[in-house]
Design an enzyme around this catalytic site. Structure first.
Site, PDB file in Angstrom:
ATOM      1  N   ASP A 106       0.868  -1.182   0.000  1.00  0.00           N
ATOM      2  CA  ASP A 106       0.000   0.000   0.000  1.00  0.00           C
ATOM      3  C   ASP A 106       0.910   1.240   0.000  1.00  0.00           C
ATOM      4  OD1 ASP A 106      -2.352   1.527   0.355  1.00  0.00           O
ATOM      5  OD2 ASP A 106      -2.341   1.303   2.505  1.00  0.00           O
ATOM      6  N   LYS A 134      -1.007  -1.117  -4.724  1.00  0.00           N
ATOM      7  CA  LYS A 134      -1.784   0.117  -4.932  1.00  0.00           C
ATOM      8  C   LYS A 134      -0.818   1.215  -5.363  1.00  0.00           C
ATOM      9  CE  LYS A 134      -5.122  -0.787  -1.200  1.00  0.00           C
ATOM     10  NZ  LYS A 134      -5.586  -0.332   0.131  1.00  0.00           N
ATOM     11  N   PHE A 155      -9.951   0.101  -0.066  1.00  0.00           N
ATOM     12  CA  PHE A 155      -9.705  -0.959   0.916  1.00  0.00           C
ATOM     13  C   PHE A 155     -10.338  -2.266   0.439  1.00  0.00           C
ATOM     14  CE2 PHE A 155     -10.226  -3.363   4.821  1.00  0.00           C
ATOM     15  CZ  PHE A 155      -8.950  -3.234   5.353  1.00  0.00           C
ATOM     16  N   ASP A 162      -7.501  -8.966   5.338  1.00  0.00           N
ATOM     17  CA  ASP A 162      -8.579  -8.901   6.323  1.00  0.00           C
ATOM     18  C   ASP A 162      -9.047  -7.493   6.622  1.00  0.00           C
ATOM     19  OD1 ASP A 162      -6.134  -8.185   7.750  1.00  0.00           O
ATOM     20  OD2 ASP A 162      -7.370  -8.291   9.563  1.00  0.00           O
ATOM     21  N   ARG A 168     -10.234 -12.999   5.519  1.00  0.00           N
ATOM     22  CA  ARG A 168      -9.061 -13.618   4.864  1.00  0.00           C
ATOM     23  C   ARG A 168      -9.457 -14.827   4.037  1.00  0.00           C
ATOM     24  NH1 ARG A 168      -4.550 -11.161   7.253  1.00  0.00           N
ATOM     25  NH2 ARG A 168      -4.715 -10.698   9.466  1.00  0.00           N
TER      26      ARG A 168
HETATM   27  P1  IMP Z   1       1.858  -0.520   3.772  1.00  0.00           P
HETATM   28  O1  IMP Z   1       1.085   0.757   3.815  1.00  0.00           O
HETATM   29  O2  IMP Z   1       2.353  -0.832   2.367  1.00  0.00           O
HETATM   30  O3  IMP Z   1       2.951  -0.542   4.781  1.00  0.00           O
HETATM   31  O4  IMP Z   1       0.840  -1.674   4.146  1.00  0.00           O
HETATM   32  C1  IMP Z   1       0.652  -1.979   5.492  1.00  0.00           C
HETATM   33  C2  IMP Z   1      -0.305  -3.105   5.699  1.00  0.00           C
HETATM   34  O5  IMP Z   1      -1.608  -2.558   5.682  1.00  0.00           O
HETATM   35  C3  IMP Z   1      -0.348  -4.240   4.686  1.00  0.00           C
HETATM   36  O6  IMP Z   1       0.630  -5.230   4.889  1.00  0.00           O
HETATM   37  C4  IMP Z   1      -1.737  -4.801   4.974  1.00  0.00           C
HETATM   38  O7  IMP Z   1      -1.697  -5.668   6.090  1.00  0.00           O
HETATM   39  C5  IMP Z   1      -2.509  -3.554   5.332  1.00  0.00           C
HETATM   40  N1  IMP Z   1      -3.311  -3.085   4.210  1.00  0.00           N
HETATM   41  C6  IMP Z   1      -3.054  -2.079   3.345  1.00  0.00           C
HETATM   42  N2  IMP Z   1      -4.041  -1.931   2.462  1.00  0.00           N
HETATM   43  C7  IMP Z   1      -4.962  -2.897   2.771  1.00  0.00           C
HETATM   44  C8  IMP Z   1      -6.230  -3.259   2.197  1.00  0.00           C
HETATM   45  O8  IMP Z   1      -6.748  -2.688   1.215  1.00  0.00           O
HETATM   46  N3  IMP Z   1      -6.872  -4.295   2.805  1.00  0.00           N
HETATM   47  C9  IMP Z   1      -6.366  -4.974   3.885  1.00  0.00           C
HETATM   48  N4  IMP Z   1      -5.195  -4.652   4.439  1.00  0.00           N
HETATM   49  C10 IMP Z   1      -4.492  -3.617   3.878  1.00  0.00           C
END
Ligand code: IMP
Length: 179
Positions: A106, A134, A155, A162, A168
């Site tokens: 993300d 994303k 999301f 989850d 999940r």
């Molecule tokens: P980051 O922002 O790339 O560090 O993502 C952090 C964490 O947020 C990911 O490993 C997921 O566990 C969670 N996450 C981010 N976007 C989503 C989503 O759309 N659905 C579910 N979990 C998400």
């Protein structure tokens, strides 16, 4: 497939199983070509990556190993700020070709921490494979080498992802219904 409710939120079908499997197959082919003689070590990031890890590895006809890690973040001193640790990393990383497996990238904060920790252990190479990416939310300059599916900044749940512990197990990907 119809809408599902998880806690207080409603989710609608977004990416069907067949489309997701075709995308994972494509990643598997790319990784097979790239790592055929390298005996890669896959590191699945828990909890979410269990599904992608299984679906990807069953499509790889190459010698490989897999292990799972968990990212734990805690507040260090004022100078160190938030410190991240990889729990469960017992394998020798030095000299190995490591492929980090994520359910979703993300903002990229999580992958940044993981890459920093792994780089200190002197692997022969590191790459990243993720089920979902994303691009509009991504804030890092680390290349995400293998992306199964690029999605808009919404999301999503299902296939390992989850909402507060639930969803999940849903087949395919479901997107939050806004409003
Ligand atoms: P980051 O922002 O790339 O560090 O993502 C952090 C964490 O947020 C990911 O490993 C997921 O566990 C969670 N996450 C981010 N976007 C989503 C989503 O759309 N659905 C579910 N979990 C998400």
């Amino acid at each position: 497939m119809s809408r599902v409710r998880l806690h207080d939120k409603e989710f609608e079908p977004f990416i069907p199983v067949a489309e997701m499997e075709a995308a994972i197959q494509q990643v598997a082919q790319d990784i097979t070509r790239k790592y055929a003689d390298k005996r890669p070590l896959f590191l699945g990031v828990l909890n979410g990556s269990f599904f992608f890890a299984a679906e990807l590895l069953k499509r790889l006809p190459i010698e490989c190993e897999i292990s799972f890690v968990k990212v734990a973040s805690y507040h260090g001193t004022r100078s160190t700020g938030t410190v991240s640790q990889l729990i469960g990393l017992n394998e020798k990383i030095e000299g190995r070709h490591v492929v980090v497996l994520e359910d979703i990238v993300d903002t990229g904060h999580t992958i940044r921490h993981i890459m920093d920790i792994l780089a200190e252990r002197h692997p022969a190479s590191i790459s990243i494979a993720t089920l979902l990416f994303k691009p509009d939310a991504y804030k890092q300059d680390i290349t995400i080498d293998h992306v199964a599916l690029r999605i808009p900044n919404a999301f999503v749940v299902g296939s390992g992802l989850d909402h507060d512990g639930l969803g999940r197990n849903l087949p395919g990907i479901f997107k939050i219904v806004e409003g």
